[in-house]
Design an enzyme around this catalytic site. Structure first.
Site, PDB file in Angstrom:
ATOM      1  CE1 TYR A 181       1.922  14.235   7.776  1.00 41.78           C
ATOM      2  CE2 TYR A 181      -0.212  13.914   8.800  1.00 41.78           C
ATOM      3  CZ  TYR A 181       1.166  13.943   8.886  1.00 41.78           C
ATOM      4  OH  TYR A 181       1.784  13.678  10.079  1.00 41.78           O
ATOM      5  CE  LYS A 232      11.203  26.027  13.707  1.00 46.96           C
ATOM      6  NZ  LYS A 232      11.749  26.274  15.063  1.00 46.96           N
ATOM      7  CG  ASP A 264      11.168  24.872  18.032  1.00 51.28           C
ATOM      8  OD1 ASP A 264      10.181  25.623  17.989  1.00 51.28           O
ATOM      9  OD2 ASP A 264      12.326  25.248  17.740  1.00 51.28           O
ATOM     10  CG  ASP A 288       0.099  12.754  13.049  1.00 51.94           C
ATOM     11  OD1 ASP A 288      -0.295  12.073  14.014  1.00 51.94           O
ATOM     12  OD2 ASP A 288       0.449  12.249  11.970  1.00 51.94           O
ATOM     13  CG  ASP A 292       0.158  10.527  18.548  1.00 50.71           C
ATOM     14  OD1 ASP A 292      -1.075  10.668  18.635  1.00 50.71           O
ATOM     15  OD2 ASP A 292       0.684   9.756  17.721  1.00 50.71           O
TER      16      ASP A 292
END
Length: 405
Positions: A181, A232, A264, A288, A292
């Site tokens: 980001y 990852k 994943d 993020d 959620d």
């Protein structure tokens, strides 16, 4: 509720108190002024209502925060400032310099929500979300704590089977000011074939990983002693480095059980067997997404608070839901996530645990008495609006036996 909020942020942050006075905001709050006539603690709180349902939920949470604090001899001075789309309409920028300056000088910041359809087509630097990123950077809050707890009263609201959702109590510790980001280079260009491209960079320095790792280990230590680091590392060099640093910091916390999981798989495991997780630490973008996802296990994104903390200065406390412009101004919003964010503000930002417990207990009592907003409504409960459920929480706070000194 208390089980998911067991890290005292004052163990790694310095809070700089300021002297302030509090105005009377309502007849309800005014009637308990006898307990706050000679407050032992005074703080300045910056309120950032923002957009959509933000002003509605902030208004309710402010009253609950003020009442619970007053019962503990705490006095607040509130300063309300614009941010996001509201700031764009007023000043032309999503984070005015004055807003950031006031926020930095306060003891804690309570944010509602930002964004809306009105500003979706703005250029990036004029989007409400840019103001939120700038606010996080300006306050230097690098650790985002997002609890996800399935309350017994709401287990039937979860989209997962009851036996899967029941008993879930986890904390996502998200790195907030680094990664893709904020990484550079970023932007738009053309490749060697003349095709237009967009690009971002996932980059972390060792100090950024080390500091969020220590927060995560401290959090896990205060909970069940289990920490899962999500990355990852089978593909991304930045994740390989992340795993290397997390593993190195683990040597400082031999009492915490560390595991690693690819993002994943973590996304799959959160809906397959969420109870396997206690504390999760991960980078900005994965955090993020996963936080959620975890929120929906609880039944509604409208129930979950968050705390964003740094090493110095005020913390930023906000519900994780969005601005929900489709229901703004209709008294349909669920303010409980914002109210619980106010509890996190008291506990993590100011170290006022007794006042925080008053709010947490009041939310549970309100749910026990059957009051529900539309997002958590089920047959046999009472459907109410944002203001009414806020009034019921106030009643619960007001009726509690005083906390022993």
């Amino acid at each position: 509720m208390a089980a998911c909020l067991q890290l005292n942020a004052r163990s790694f942050r310095s809070i700089l108190p300021t002297t302030s006075s509090v105005p009377k905001h309502s007849a309800r709050l005014g009637r308990i002024s006898c307990s706050a006539a000679s407050p032992s603690k005074r703080y300045t709180i910056t309120l950032l209502p923002g957009d959509g349902i933000g002003p509605e939920v902030i208004s309710v949470a402010k009253n609950v925060l003020n009442l619970a604090a007053s019962l503990e001899g705490i006095e607040f001075s509130f300063q309300e400032m614009p941010v996001g789309g509201a700031a764009l309409d007023l000043t032309g920028v999503p984070l005015p310099e004055e807003t950031l300056s006031v926020a930095k000088q306060s003891d804690a910041v309570l944010l509602g929500a930002i964004g809306g359809y009105k500003w979706d087509k703005n250029e990036k630097h004029l989007k409400p979300e840019t103001g939120l990123l700038q606010l996080r950077q300006g306050l230097k809050v690098f650790a985002n704590l997002r609890p996800a707890t399935v309350l017994p009263q709401l287990v039937d609201s979860s989209t997962l089977k009851k036996e899967v959702a029941e008993g879930v109590d986890l904390m996502v510790v998200r790195e907030l000011t680094g990664g893709i980001y904020f990484g550079k280079p970023r932007g738009f260009s053309t490749n060697e074939d003349g095709e237009e491209i967009g690009f971002n960079t996932e980059v972390y320095a060792s100090y950024e990983i080390d500091r969020i790792a220590r927060i995560a280990f401290e959090t896990a230590r205060k909970r069940q002693g289990k920490l899962c680091s999500v990355d990852k590392a089978n593909v991304l060099e930045a994740s390989m480095f992340w795993r290397k640093r997390i593993t190195t910091i683990a040597s400082e916390y031999p009492d915490v059980e560390l595991s690693h999981m690819y993002v994943d798989n973590a996304a799959m495991q959160l809906v397959r067997n969420p109870k396997q997780f206690d504390t999760i630490v991960t980078n900005n973008i994965f955090g993020d997404i996963l936080s959620d996802e975890a929120s929906m296990i609880t039944g509604s994104i409208g129930m979950l608070p968050s705390a964003s903390l740094g090493e110095l200065g005020p913390g930023l406390f906000e519900p994780i839901h969005g601005s929900a412009p489709d229901i703004a101004g209709q008294d349909k919003a669920n303010p409980l996530a914002t109210i619980l964010s106010a509890a996190m503000l008291l506990k993590y930002g100011l170290g006022q645990e007794n006042a925080a417990k008053r709010i947490e207990a009041a939310v549970l009592d309100t749910l026990n008495r059957g009051f529900r907003t539309g997002d958590i409504y089920s047959s046999g409960t009472k459907l109410v609006g944002c203001k009414e459920i806020g009034e019921e929480v106030l009643k619960s706070v007001d009726s509690q036996v005083p906390t022993p000194a």
